[in-house]
Design an enzyme around this catalytic site. Structure first.
Site, PDB file in Angstrom:
ATOM      1  N   TYR A 132      -6.887  -0.024 -13.064  1.00  0.00           N
ATOM      2  CA  TYR A 132      -6.917   1.440 -13.068  1.00  0.00           C
ATOM      3  C   TYR A 132      -6.089   1.987 -14.222  1.00  0.00           C
ATOM      4  CZ  TYR A 132      -2.180   1.387 -11.181  1.00  0.00           C
ATOM      5  OH  TYR A 132      -0.824   1.188 -11.018  1.00  0.00           O
TER       6      TYR A 132
ATOM      7  N   PHE B  85      -7.472   9.042 -11.514  1.00  0.00           N
ATOM      8  CA  PHE B  85      -7.511   7.576 -11.627  1.00  0.00           C
ATOM      9  C   PHE B  85      -8.889   7.140 -12.129  1.00  0.00           C
ATOM     10  CE2 PHE B  85      -4.086   8.133  -8.582  1.00  0.00           C
ATOM     11  CZ  PHE B  85      -3.154   7.168  -8.989  1.00  0.00           C
TER      12      PHE B  85
ATOM     13  N   TYR C 113       1.176  12.237  -3.627  1.00  0.00           N
ATOM     14  CA  TYR C 113       2.617  12.150  -3.371  1.00  0.00           C
ATOM     15  C   TYR C 113       3.220  13.486  -2.946  1.00  0.00           C
ATOM     16  CZ  TYR C 113       2.157   7.559  -5.435  1.00  0.00           C
ATOM     17  OH  TYR C 113       1.775   6.277  -5.682  1.00  0.00           O
TER      18      TYR C 113
ATOM     19  N   ILE D  46      -1.847   5.378  -1.353  1.00  0.00           N
ATOM     20  CA  ILE D  46      -1.866   6.811  -1.042  1.00  0.00           C
ATOM     21  C   ILE D  46      -3.207   7.123  -0.383  1.00  0.00           C
ATOM     22  CG2 ILE D  46      -0.227   7.464  -2.853  1.00  0.00           C
ATOM     23  CD1 ILE D  46      -2.608   8.199  -4.624  1.00  0.00           C
TER      24      ILE D  46
ATOM     25  N   PHE E 282       0.426   8.105 -16.712  1.00  0.00           N
ATOM     26  CA  PHE E 282       1.682   7.787 -16.031  1.00  0.00           C
ATOM     27  C   PHE E 282       1.733   6.328 -15.544  1.00  0.00           C
ATOM     28  CE2 PHE E 282      -1.104   9.529 -12.697  1.00  0.00           C
ATOM     29  CZ  PHE E 282      -1.037   8.536 -11.726  1.00  0.00           C
ATOM     30  N   ASP E 283       0.553   5.636 -15.538  1.00  0.00           N
ATOM     31  CA  ASP E 283       0.559   4.240 -15.072  1.00  0.00           C
ATOM     32  C   ASP E 283      -0.752   3.571 -15.491  1.00  0.00           C
ATOM     33  OD1 ASP E 283       1.431   1.923 -13.903  1.00  0.00           O
ATOM     34  OD2 ASP E 283       0.954   2.514 -11.847  1.00  0.00           O
TER      35      ASP E 283
END
Length: 539
Positions: A28, A101, A84, A58, A38-39
């Site tokens: 992902y 995502f 979140y 999540i 962010f990731d």
């Protein structure tokens, strides 16, 4: 405010989709709506591995993954309430952040999964299938569920060779190979808990990876196997079967179990010639050649421990089962003598052939398998010999003994009484058994053994003087030859039949010319019964 799922790529084939409780491996990219990343699992060089629907993700991702196929790509927008929330993740995700995502599903399995087997080719004939403790040789391509290749025996150009069901393989492969036929092709899908589990193999296979093996089985045997014999053609007439110590000539095609040809005597246009039961050939062939008839065709299947073992030889790989399709051309034993079968004997059969007789006969010569070698009939003339004089092979000299005119017989001659190991180039193969069908047409009685000439009546007391026509006390070859010719022409004497006149006379004259000066004197001249026993023929 709501979860958004966009299916950007869906594979044509989707045999299975994610359900709650499944374990997935996926890549992902995580970003905010403005595109700030962010990731990323790609940056870490490993997939994200997790159970779906068990609260390990999540909520939005738990929902977004359901229904995905392996190799499907989804673009997912997750609102804060399903991500979140108002707290975020300090230093990474701010409060109330919408998360985007880009997800690619790599792998999918469930803890209740079993090994899946899909056979896509199966031979019509399947005499035997893989059982526990069998030894197999197979080729494979190993991929992950997404099709990524991690290993291939084809690339190494060597089969994978192993025992089945005794722990030499991962459990899933042990199960997946059971029941396969030689030549069968199947796809074996193995969940990670029956493969390399959470840790992978430490090399190419990551942890928790499902494995897909595309397998073709080439060979199969069990260490307890003996040879297998399949009779393909057995002649109706089989008077004799091969035994230990016999010498065989046979043709063969040698293949592996999958049909790959590794050798053929036909391609060399020459039989394979060997003793049987003496260790001259591999143990399985030594056993498989026993009990065959001339003309028989059989298939001999030999396990590797009775063939070329773990090492193999030449084009034969290690641990290979061998298949020989053989055709027995002939066989004999070194102790064999000439075999005679009389088919016709005239009722008036009083004069029998013996050594020294001059014979005229017809024959057909063939090999034991019926291959015609020669025939006097096709030449339109008889074959003429002096029996026992070495003009034919020893076996024929023996086979023509005690025949009468008009008799027909078959004479079978083993090679040690025929043309031996070398044969006759272009005509008779080496070590070949010969079969002659013979008819005796004429017999001229020969002279007693050791004689080249005999008198039909009383011998003159003044024999030397009669031969010495010019009465000079010496006999030359010309005088001697003329005198013998006269005796034969007038019926007073007889020469051994079947020999050249000049050669016989010269031989007789040389025996009398004891000092070798080209003349015979009264002192040298002696009749046969006056001679001491010597090893040459004289008058």
């Amino acid at each position: 405010t709501e979860l958004s799922v966009e299916r950007r790529f869906v594979p044509e084939s989707c045999p299975r989709a994610v359900r709650p409780g499944d374990f997935v491996r996926y890549h992902y990219l995580g970003a905010f709506p403005d595109g700030t990343r962010f990731d990323s699992s790609y940056d870490r060089g490993s997939t994200f591995n997790v159970f779906v629907g068990k609260g390990q993700l999540i909520a939005g991702m738990d929902q977004a993954l359901v229904g995905m196929c392996v190799n499907e790509r989804r673009f997912v927008k997750i609102p804060p309430k399903l991500a979140y929330g108002s707290e975020g993740v300090p230093g990474v995700i701010p409060p109330n952040a919408v998360l985007h995502f880009d997800v690619l599903l790599i792998d999918l399995w469930n803890s209740e999964d079993e090994v899946q087997v899909q056979t896509y080719f199966k031979p019509e004939k399947c005499p035997r299938t893989v059982q526990v403790s069998d030894f197999v040789r197979y080729h494979y391509n190993g991929t992950f569920l997404d099709g990524t290749l991690f290993d291939s025996s084809h690339n190494r150009m060597r089969t994978y060779d192993t025992y089945v069901g005794i722990g030499w393989l991962i459990p899933g492969m042990d199960q997946g190979l059971l029941g396969m036929c030689v030549g069968e092709k199947r796809i074996i899908t193995i969940p990670p808990f029956l493969a390399y589990g959470e840790d992978g193999d430490g090399k190419e296979i990551p942890g928790q990876a499902s494995l897909v093996f595309d397998v073709v089985l080439l060979d199969l045997h069990n260490p307890k196997d003996g040879i297998a014999i399949e009779n393909q053609l057995v002649p109706e007439s089989c008077e004799r079967r091969s035994q230990t110590g016999d010498f065989l000539r046979y043709h063969y095609n040698g293949t592996l179990l999958d049909g790959t040809l590794f050798d053929s005597s036909y391609s060399r246009n020459r039989t394979y010639d060997t003793y049987v039961g003496k260790g001259y050939v591999i143990a399985g062939m030594d056993e498989g050649l026993l009990g065959v008839c001339t003309g028989e065709k059989r298939r001999i299947i030999i396990p590797p421990h009775l063939g070329y073992g773990e090492e193999g030889r030449g084009k034969i790989p290690g641990s290979a089962v061998l298949v020989f399709d053989i055709h027995v051309v002939d066989f004999h034993n070194p102790s064999d003598s000439v075999s005679i079968t009389v088919h016709h004997k005239p009722s008036n059969c009083t004069v029998l052939s013996k050594k020294g007789d001059y014979l005229k006969y017809h024959y057909n010569a063939s090999l034991l398998d019926g291959t015609l070698l020669d025939s006097t009939h096709s030449l339109g003339k008889t074959y003429n010999i002096v029996l026992g004089s070495g003009q034919v092979v020893l076996g024929m000299d023996m086979g023509l003994q005690d025949m009468c005119v008009g008799e027909r017989r078959t004479v079978v001659i083993p090679p040690h009484l025929g043309y031996g190991e070398d044969g006759v180039e272009g005509e008779v193969p080496g070590s070949a058994v010969l079969v002659f069908d013979i008819e005796l047409l004429e017999l001229v009685s020969g002279l007693p053994e050791g004689y080249m000439f005999v008198w039909n009546g009383e011998v003159s007391a003044n024999l030397f003087e009669e031969i010495d026509q010019n009465h000079d006390g010496e006999v030359l070859l010309e005088e001697f030859s003329e005198y013998i010719q006269t005796q034969v022409d007038t019926g007073k004497g007889k020469l051994a039949p079947g020999f050249d006149f000049e050669k016989i006379v010269k031989n007789m004259f040389t025996n009398q010319d004891r000092d070798g000066n080209g003349k015979v004197t009264p002192e040298e001249f002696k009749l046969k019964d006056q001679e001491a026993k010597e090893e040459h023929d004289e008058l």
